[in-house]
Design a protein around this motif. Sequence first.
Motif, short mmCIF file in Angstrom:
data_model
loop_
_atom_site.label_atom_id
_atom_site.label_comp_id
_atom_site.label_asym_id
_atom_site.label_seq_id
_atom_site.Cartn_x
_atom_site.Cartn_y
_atom_site.Cartn_z
N CYS A 112 82.25 25.44 51.42
CA CYS A 112 82.80 26.72 51.85
C CYS A 112 82.10 27.87 51.12
CB CYS A 112 84.30 26.76 51.59
SG CYS A 112 84.72 26.68 49.84
N GLU A 113 82.49 29.06 51.52
CA GLU A 113 81.94 30.25 50.88
C GLU A 113 82.62 30.39 49.51
OE1 GLU A 113 81.95 34.94 51.89
OE2 GLU A 113 81.81 33.58 53.62
N VAL A 114 81.85 30.75 48.49
CA VAL A 114 82.45 30.88 47.15
C VAL A 114 82.13 32.26 46.56
CG1 VAL A 114 82.50 28.41 46.64
CG2 VAL A 114 80.45 29.73 46.10
N ASP A 115 82.81 32.60 45.47
CA ASP A 115 82.59 33.93 44.87
C ASP A 115 81.65 33.83 43.66
OD1 ASP A 115 84.09 32.74 42.92
OD2 ASP A 115 85.61 34.34 42.80
N ALA A 116 81.41 34.98 43.05
CA ALA A 116 80.44 35.05 41.95
C ALA A 116 80.84 34.14 40.78
CB ALA A 116 80.32 36.48 41.47
N HIS A 117 82.15 34.04 40.49
CA HIS A 117 82.60 33.19 39.38
C HIS A 117 82.21 31.74 39.62
CE1 HIS A 117 84.70 36.36 37.39
NE2 HIS A 117 85.63 36.52 38.32
N LEU A 118 82.53 31.26 40.81
CA LEU A 118 82.24 29.86 41.11
C LEU A 118 80.73 29.62 41.16
CD1 LEU A 118 83.91 27.34 41.39
CD2 LEU A 118 84.14 27.74 43.82
N ILE A 119 80.00 30.60 41.67
CA ILE A 119 78.54 30.46 41.73
C ILE A 119 77.97 30.30 40.31
CG2 ILE A 119 76.36 31.67 42.26
CD1 ILE A 119 77.85 32.92 44.68
N ASP A 120 78.39 31.17 39.40
CA ASP A 120 77.89 31.11 38.01
C ASP A 120 78.21 29.75 37.38
OD1 ASP A 120 76.90 33.60 38.11
OD2 ASP A 120 78.48 34.56 36.89
N VAL A 121 79.45 29.32 37.57
CA VAL A 121 79.90 28.09 36.92
C VAL A 121 79.20 26.86 37.52
CG1 VAL A 121 81.91 26.57 36.68
CG2 VAL A 121 82.11 28.99 36.13
N VAL A 122 79.04 26.85 38.82
CA VAL A 122 78.39 25.70 39.47
C VAL A 122 76.91 25.65 39.08
CG1 VAL A 122 77.69 24.73 41.70
CG2 VAL A 122 80.06 25.47 41.34
N LYS A 123 76.26 26.80 39.06
CA LYS A 123 74.84 26.84 38.68
C LYS A 123 74.66 26.24 37.29
CE LYS A 123 72.63 30.72 41.03
NZ LYS A 123 72.36 32.15 40.88
N LYS A 124 75.49 26.73 36.35
CA LYS A 124 75.38 26.25 34.97
C LYS A 124 75.70 24.75 34.89
CE LYS A 124 74.92 26.94 30.55
NZ LYS A 124 73.71 27.55 29.98
N SER A 125 76.68 24.32 35.68
CA SER A 125 77.09 22.92 35.65
C SER A 125 75.98 22.02 36.16
CB SER A 125 78.34 22.71 36.52
OG SER A 125 79.40 23.47 36.02
N ILE A 126 75.32 22.44 37.23
CA ILE A 126 74.24 21.61 37.78
C ILE A 126 73.08 21.55 36.76
CG2 ILE A 126 72.50 21.45 39.63
CD1 ILE A 126 74.68 22.58 41.53
N ALA A 127 72.80 22.69 36.14
CA ALA A 127 71.72 22.72 35.13
C ALA A 127 72.05 21.78 33.98
CB ALA A 127 71.53 24.14 34.63
N THR A 128 73.32 21.79 33.54
CA THR A 128 73.71 20.92 32.42
C THR A 128 73.72 19.45 32.85
OG1 THR A 128 75.15 22.74 31.73
CG2 THR A 128 75.41 20.67 30.55
N TYR A 129 74.08 19.21 34.09
CA TYR A 129 74.05 17.85 34.65
C TYR A 129 72.64 17.29 34.54
CZ TYR A 129 74.03 14.28 38.36
OH TYR A 129 73.89 13.11 39.08
N GLU A 130 71.68 18.12 34.90
CA GLU A 130 70.29 17.66 34.86
C GLU A 130 69.82 17.47 33.42
OE1 GLU A 130 68.53 20.64 37.33
OE2 GLU A 130 69.22 19.62 39.17
#
Lengths: 331, 402
Positions: free
Chosen positions: A82-100
Amino acid sequence: MVITISLLINLFLSFLVQKQDGQVYTITGNAQGTTYQITYLQNDEVVVKNQVDSILNKIDSSLSLYKTYSLINQFNKSDSGCEVDAHLIDVVKKSIATYEKTEGVFDITIKPLVQAWGFGVQAVKSIPDSSEILALRKCMGSKMLILNKNILQKSNSCVQIDCNGIAQGYSVDVLSNFLEKNNIQNYLVELGGEIRVKGKNSKNKQWTIGIERPADGADFLPDQQKIYINKGAVTTSGSYRQWRIEGSKKLTHIIDPRTGFPVENELISVTVIAHDAMSADALDNSLMVMGLKRSFDFLSNMKEVEAFFVYTTDDGLIADTATKGFYKFLN
Amino acid sequence: MKRRTFIKNSGWLAGGITLSNSFRSFGIMNDHQKINIGIIGCGDRGKGIMSVMKDLKNIFNVVAICDVLDFRFTEAKKLMPGSNLRSYTDYRQLLDDKNIDAVVNATPLYLHFQISSDALKAGKHIYHEKTMAFTIEESLSFIKLVESKPRQVFQVGHQYRSVPLYGRVKEMIEKDYLGKVTQIDCRWDRNSSWRRPVPDPKLERQINWRMYKAYSGGLTAELLSHQIDFINWAFKSTPETIIGTGGIDYYKDGRETFDNVQVVLRYSEGMIGNFGATCGNSREGYIFKIKGTKGTVELTVNEGFYFPESKTRKELETVDGVTGATKIEWTKEGGIPVLKEKSKDGTWYALKEFYDCIQSKKLPSSNVYTGAKTAIIVKLANESMYQNEIHKWKPEYNIVKK
């Protein structure tokens, strides 16, 4: 005349001193199932509680699994995203980076597992067996998350995310940035024990942070390791506060996404010092999963991140250790 | 317990008693069996213990009561409606009841020794109200007697030793949170006569035994002994000098024991304990303050607060924030709660300990040795105030468990 000038200079100087010191403002409240505390030094009360609560409410509307209407819950219920807001975008970006970076040790797609082990929003009647865990793990892996501008997609409809391992740190960063936008240069922001500071405290010294060393439990006041810091974030993850007894076993709320089982290692708590609270928060959880030795290996490749570990020795005693760079924060 | 229930249900009550006697005599009991209790003395204290035992009905079973005053039976039975309490006016008959495992001795001080001596000889465990003994001779004789009955538990009702709040304060003293303690202030004040209503003037001395020197150690024995005993325990000490003063200063109503007393105890480690009680003012009521170079502990009956001295406070306040740690929570008055939750009535903890000691054959924390020391201090303090003499602690009072 000379006297008058020196008086004037004195007055001017004292004005300067006052200007520099400012007033101490403290805001406290409840959010995200815990408490928060903001202390800042400024001449005027430029940030008030209403503003802070409004920011935290906005974050909750985005990231909270406990709010049925939140964006994260909408994403979890959706088939493809779904469409998400800036908060979720920031958190997901950081989470994916940390996952890697952590090779899957930090993974926000862990939600079905957290729920199955009874540390999610709903209560559970029993703990999962190996086959259930195997089935749930098919829905896991941050590689199945695709962020395309403001659309968060999932490549498998059963993928669900839980950002609780990073949301508090993120919130602390958002509040810190808000203070800085209001020209506050000396502050401490704390939410649920995750902290970010800048500048000096009311005694014109570095901010002093206490880290609990879970001693013999008999002490009237907690045994604290003090650290002194003028810029950056300090967060802690521990297995000693949240756990559940299941049969004869003590289950910690920290689950290893790679195995699907609660972590069983020597670590009791990990405190991380980093540039920002979101980074520190993501890392403290990861290190708890890695255990002591792997944590040291992992951190040896990282710059500007330090960690303090409380752990159980082979003899059952409680000990602490830290990365080399951590020790400079003790003075 | 199951065995007895079965037999009762079968209607063979008499047979049941005989059968269970063989298990019950001389303190031999099955694991985790309820303790059958006989209460000797059903005044305020005896009834108070009964009502706590009602809360602990999973471990205690009050089966018999004894008092010399008939109307007390009615009062006591009201506490346990529907129960089949056996009543005795002669405690010896109660002691003959083989179905009773343990007795509570809540009689006037002058009777403590005689009744508990007989109870020990009858094979009972004893929860023995404070103060343990009326005289120094009784205190010392008690030790020999209790030692001769090693399978029986003898616990003295200085209940602070069983209360977690007071245990924590002891620990704080040991861990040096208070620094060097030089002063202890205790009060137990009221603005009333400390008399009980008397339905018939003939019963005055029996009901108001606390007013008469032949029966009672007055305010010192009934109230101050609690804190005196706590200080002995917490500091592993006994006073070297004992000074008492007092008088019948307000209630000149025929009483013999004083209505206003002050006991000053000096301990060899350089510490003065002030223990006072008056019947003429209630402003402070109960106070208990332990004052050291680093901080003070102030205790109410069920709460305690630590007030650090300004230097200690500064050290504690140096933390601006905590991560993964417990925040220190200060009260408005600048104190830190010793425990997060209020304590229950001290008797509750003391009776739990009594039960545990019977099960495990452990020595209670408030035992014949500790009880003897406190009883001796009370006796010497009262002699000091009655005779206007200063007393010294003697080496022969330093009784320890062999």
